[in-house]
Scaffold this active site. Structure first.
Site, PDB file in Angstrom:
ATOM      1  CD  GLN A 184      52.733  19.845  46.948  1.00  2.51           C
ATOM      2  OE1 GLN A 184      52.048  20.866  46.911  1.00  2.51           O
ATOM      3  NE2 GLN A 184      54.049  19.902  46.936  1.00  2.51           N
ATOM      4  N   GLY A 222      39.822  16.815  47.907  1.00  2.80           N
ATOM      5  CA  GLY A 222      41.133  16.952  47.248  1.00  2.80           C
ATOM      6  C   GLY A 222      42.123  15.939  47.804  1.00  2.80           C
ATOM      7  CG  ASP A 263      40.751  14.359  44.250  1.00  2.00           C
ATOM      8  OD1 ASP A 263      40.394  15.012  43.247  1.00  2.00           O
ATOM      9  OD2 ASP A 263      41.798  14.612  44.867  1.00  2.00           O
ATOM     10  CB  ILE A 264      37.306  15.085  40.284  1.00  2.00           C
ATOM     11  CG1 ILE A 264      38.721  15.634  40.141  1.00  2.00           C
ATOM     12  CG2 ILE A 264      36.344  16.157  40.742  1.00  2.00           C
ATOM     13  CD1 ILE A 264      38.839  16.755  39.118  1.00  2.00           C
ATOM     14  CE  LYS A 300      43.664  28.197  49.247  1.00  2.00           C
ATOM     15  NZ  LYS A 300      42.846  26.985  49.608  1.00  2.00           N
ATOM     16  CE1 TYR A 332      46.182  28.282  45.358  1.00  2.00           C
ATOM     17  CE2 TYR A 332      48.153  29.615  45.602  1.00  2.00           C
ATOM     18  CZ  TYR A 332      47.386  28.551  45.991  1.00  2.00           C
ATOM     19  OH  TYR A 332      47.826  27.735  47.007  1.00  2.00           O
TER      20      TYR A 332
HETATM   21  N1  SER Z   1      52.522  26.177  46.281  1.00  2.00           N
HETATM   22  C1  SER Z   1      51.540  27.145  45.891  1.00  2.00           C
HETATM   23  C2  SER Z   1      51.711  27.551  44.485  1.00  2.00           C
HETATM   24  O1  SER Z   1      52.842  27.732  44.087  1.00  2.00           O
HETATM   25  C3  SER Z   1      51.611  28.355  46.761  1.00  2.00           C
HETATM   26  O2  SER Z   1      50.866  28.153  47.888  1.00  2.00           O
HETATM   27  O3  SER Z   1      50.761  27.738  43.806  1.00  2.00           O
END
Ligand code: SER
Length: 320
Positions: A14, A10, A36-37, A146, A142
């Site tokens: 960011q 990745g 990365d891709i 995670k 997410y």
């Molecule tokens: N910055 C992330 C998001 O908003 C949270 O860890 O998905």
């Protein structure tokens, strides 16, 4: 331990893009493989490898052929994109992390760094000063994935003694990569509007408080954790860190000290529900005690730095 051969997944995202710069100035660009891709601009001397974290065969080859001893695994689908495409978020965040851990174990990697997130928390988590050990019932794909990644990392450390380390990032503010996929990204996007004199439509309510941090502190913390003596770490994957807390109204007020004509309207969308399930502030005490976490940027300093860097960049690229 000295990192000899580092793989970053990745690498164009960011966090990845900023981590790569810091890693290459600290350890030398020749030690780093950025994957990365899709390719992006990288510091001089850093080698790029096109690799999907879902491709285990390719990952094994990259790790083995380059004698990788340290992996920074940053490939992930963030919260807002994860709600749009839960299947992709599940694959990348769960299977991708499993692939990294399993490939690292089999190929004798010594250290694996994986960031986690405030996204692992849910509505039952206390809102303020959340400790590391608390109620964790995430409601987004997410957060679920995670949290799964945290558990997997802890498992690999306990079962196989693979030195896996991670921390829970709050929302991150940065100027190098444009905001896209996260719920906290309003706090980045608004700067692009403020600096270019465009009105900003905020997708969260003005009183939505979330924990946040400026990118240089986020990178500094991740590297500090990566270099800390293992014997001092009481946790593997789940250190809470945060620098400050604000809501959109509070952030915009500080930006308006420097750009008074910023105009904002509020139009909360599906991301409001995600933000409402996350805490407002985190307790970073364990990170402070175990590996001397100490952020340097407060909100005002962050805002000033964001505005000046973004102005400079937009001027250079002819966007201002
Ligand atoms: N910055 C992330 C998001 O908003 C949270 O860890 O998905």
């Amino acid at each position: 331990m000295v990192f000899k051969h580092i793989l970053v997944t990745g690498a164009c995202g960011q966090v990845g893009s900023e981590l790569i710069s810091e890693l290459s100035s600290r350890y030398g660009s020749e030690r780093i493989i950025a994957s990365d891709i899709k390719k992006c601009t990288l510091p001089e001397g850093v080698r790029f490898v096109s690799m999907n974290v879902l491709d285990r065969t390719a990952m094994d080859a990259v790790i083995r052929e380059n004698g990788i001893d340290t992996v920074f695994h940053l490939a992930a689908i963030l919260s807002a994109d994860g709600e749009k495409n839960p299947t992709l978020a599940f694959s990348v965040n769960m299977q991708g992390t499993f692939n990294v851990l399993e490939s690292s174990r089999i190929n004798s990697v010594e250290r694996v760094m994986i960031p986690s997130t405030i996204g692992v928390f849910g509505p039952e988590t206390p809102k303020e000063n959340v400790p590391v050990l608390t109620i964790i019932k995430p409601r987004t794909m997410y957060g679920i994935t995670k949290y799964g990644a945290e558990l997997l990392g802890n498992y690999y450390f306990e079962k196989y003694s693979l030195d896996v380390r991670g921390l829970r990032y709050p929302g991150l503010i940065s100027y190098k990569t444009p905001p896209t996929a996260g719920t906290t990204d309003y706090a980045v996007d608004v700067f692009y509007h403020a600096v270019t004199g465009k009105p900003y439509t905020c997708f969260l309510r003005k009183d939505t408080k979330l924990p946040m941090m400026y990118m240089p502190d986020a990178i500094g913390a991740f590297l500090k954790l990566s270099e800390a003596p293992r014997s001092r770490l009481r946790y593997s994957m789940d250190y809470n860190i945060s620098a400050f807390t604000f809501d959109p109204e509070g952030l915009f007020r500080v930006i308006m000290k420097y750009i008074p004509d910023l105009r904002v309207i509020y139009e909360p969308d599906f991301r409001q529900k995600i933000a409402d399930s996350w805490p407002a502030s985190l307790d970073s005490i364990d990170a402070e005690k175990d590996w001397e976490f100490k952020p340097e940027y407060d909100l005002d300093h962050t805002v000033r730095d964001m505005i000046s860097h973004l102005r400079e960049r937009l001027q250079k690229t002819g966007h201002l």
